[in-house]
Design an enzyme around this catalytic site. Sequence first.
Site, PDB file in Angstrom:
ATOM      1  N   ASP A 237      -5.039  -5.898  -7.280  1.00 47.08           N
ATOM      2  CA  ASP A 237      -3.763  -5.319  -7.690  1.00 47.08           C
ATOM      3  C   ASP A 237      -3.919  -3.796  -7.734  1.00 47.08           C
ATOM      4  OD1 ASP A 237      -1.410  -4.584  -8.855  1.00 47.08           O
ATOM      5  OD2 ASP A 237      -1.591  -5.894 -10.607  1.00 47.08           O
TER       6      ASP A 237
ATOM      7  N   ASP B 275       1.804  -4.404  -3.463  1.00 48.37           N
ATOM      8  CA  ASP B 275       0.570  -3.857  -4.019  1.00 48.37           C
ATOM      9  C   ASP B 275      -0.412  -4.925  -4.487  1.00 48.37           C
ATOM     10  OD1 ASP B 275       2.352  -4.599  -6.029  1.00 48.37           O
ATOM     11  OD2 ASP B 275       1.492  -3.196  -7.460  1.00 48.37           O
ATOM     12  N   GLU B 276      -0.140  -6.187  -4.201  1.00 50.59           N
ATOM     13  CA  GLU B 276      -1.047  -7.238  -4.652  1.00 50.59           C
ATOM     14  C   GLU B 276      -1.421  -8.158  -3.495  1.00 50.59           C
ATOM     15  OE1 GLU B 276       0.535  -9.389  -8.004  1.00 50.59           O
ATOM     16  OE2 GLU B 276       1.494  -7.588  -8.800  1.00 50.59           O
TER      17      GLU B 276
HETATM   18 MG    MG Z   1       0.148  -3.159  -9.224  1.00 51.27          MG
END
Ligand code: MG
Lengths: 81, 411
Positions: free
Chosen positions: B9, B105-106
């Site tokens: 993350d 973003d993951e």
């Molecule tokens: Mg994040």
Amino acid sequence: MYVDVYVFHTSEGSSLPLKIRLYNGQTFEIDRIKGVCRAASTKVGGTGMRYSVVIKGVETYLFDEGEGRWFVEARREAFGM
Amino acid sequence: MGRNILHCDMNNFYASVECMLDPSLKGIPVAVCGSVAERHGIVLAKNYPAKAYGVQTGEAVWQAKSKCPGLRVVEPHYDEYVKYSALARGIYSRFTDMVEPYGMDECWLDITSCEKLFGPPEKVADIIRETVKFELGLTISVGVSFNKIFAKLGSDLKKPDAVTVIAEDSFKEKIYGLPASDLVGVGRSTERVLAGAAIKTIGDLASADPRMLASKLGKNGLALWNFANGRDESRVARAGESPPVKSVGHGTTTVKDMESDGDVWPVILELTQDVGRRLRDIKMMAGGVAVNVRDSNLVCRQWRTPLSIPSTSAEVIAAAAFGLFHARYRWELPVRSITVGTFNLVPEGAAYAPRLWDNVELAERRERLGHCIDDIRRRFGKNSVRNCILCMPSTLPPEHAEIVMPTGMPC
Ligand SMILES: [Mg+2]
């Protein structure tokens, strides 16, 4: 600072920067390339292919951001200008 | 056989990219805000110094500034976020071809087969974390576990720039004291239901009676019970292979709160342009339409309706979404954001039973029209064909990267 770069492209797909040109037209030969890797600039921000270069005896990093944009970490004064 | 799963993350992704690109922002409170010029801009992301002042995602810029007068407000650069999201995935895929993105973003990574090459999972996690930091100047939090749910939970436990292991033989000590809402799939409404049954922690959830959970929460209750007990068999999709699409949707936060049906209609129509095209891209048709509305207090409501004839037509989906909105929203507060989703997807051309009064011919003409518009846009650009009303000034944010909703997850 962003600079113009003369680049030698080999048929294997690697690129060797030969010379940089500053915004005021001054050019500097790249005397030596000591290494290349993908990295982030810790000094001026941004990332790209990072060339460890020697210009006029000064060691600095030259970054290829992609799409033809290059920047050097060193300031202009570092080259004795 | 035990698996080794990572969840990576990127910390404060938008804000971190901005600070990395402009080192003068380092160490000072920064918020990335939609439409800075507009009085009604809202905070999309913030860095840790801004967080320390209590700046929150989703609040108005003036609110954030009143908490933190020194706040530096920067505009979002979506093209950079897309670029760095792809570069991070590129790093992950050096280690495994099983990289499944979850939002920008993951990512989940299955590194079970990496052990011989790179060492034990926590070491691989550390190498990846260092590589991302060195090459991209961005930090990530990594969760290491034996299933996807716990890996994701792990990446939330220590931030930024950290690795957290939730091991199969010791996960109970590590996570059973955490609030149930830390688990993926426990949203605010689920949390309320659980609290009503005196279930506060993940441990409470694990030891609850699954029949009681099922009666209160349906299938989701049973799934959560399994998750809490470490039984999540879902696999990490291979690179390029996307998980089966359960829904296609598109949402936006407007630059200014919407205050009337007249503000809402063009926004819905614009959103459905993308929804229709994406459905046609994957050769599916929507069997139902859902609309999700967030008011200016950030309270969410969702309504859904089936479509009598499955469709990909922007006009049909927009009309159904607007119909729901118009019938159900009471305008006690202005609207901050709207998402139009579709569900019950059926393959293009699948058989269905039209009712006597359904105009099948019109529906077919609309489908052909949709394909035709796609074709024109492909050749002449996205704005070559527009609904007239969408050429008027609107509250929609300027062109931005697509925000794809996580699929199959309860809101
Ligand atoms: Mg994040």
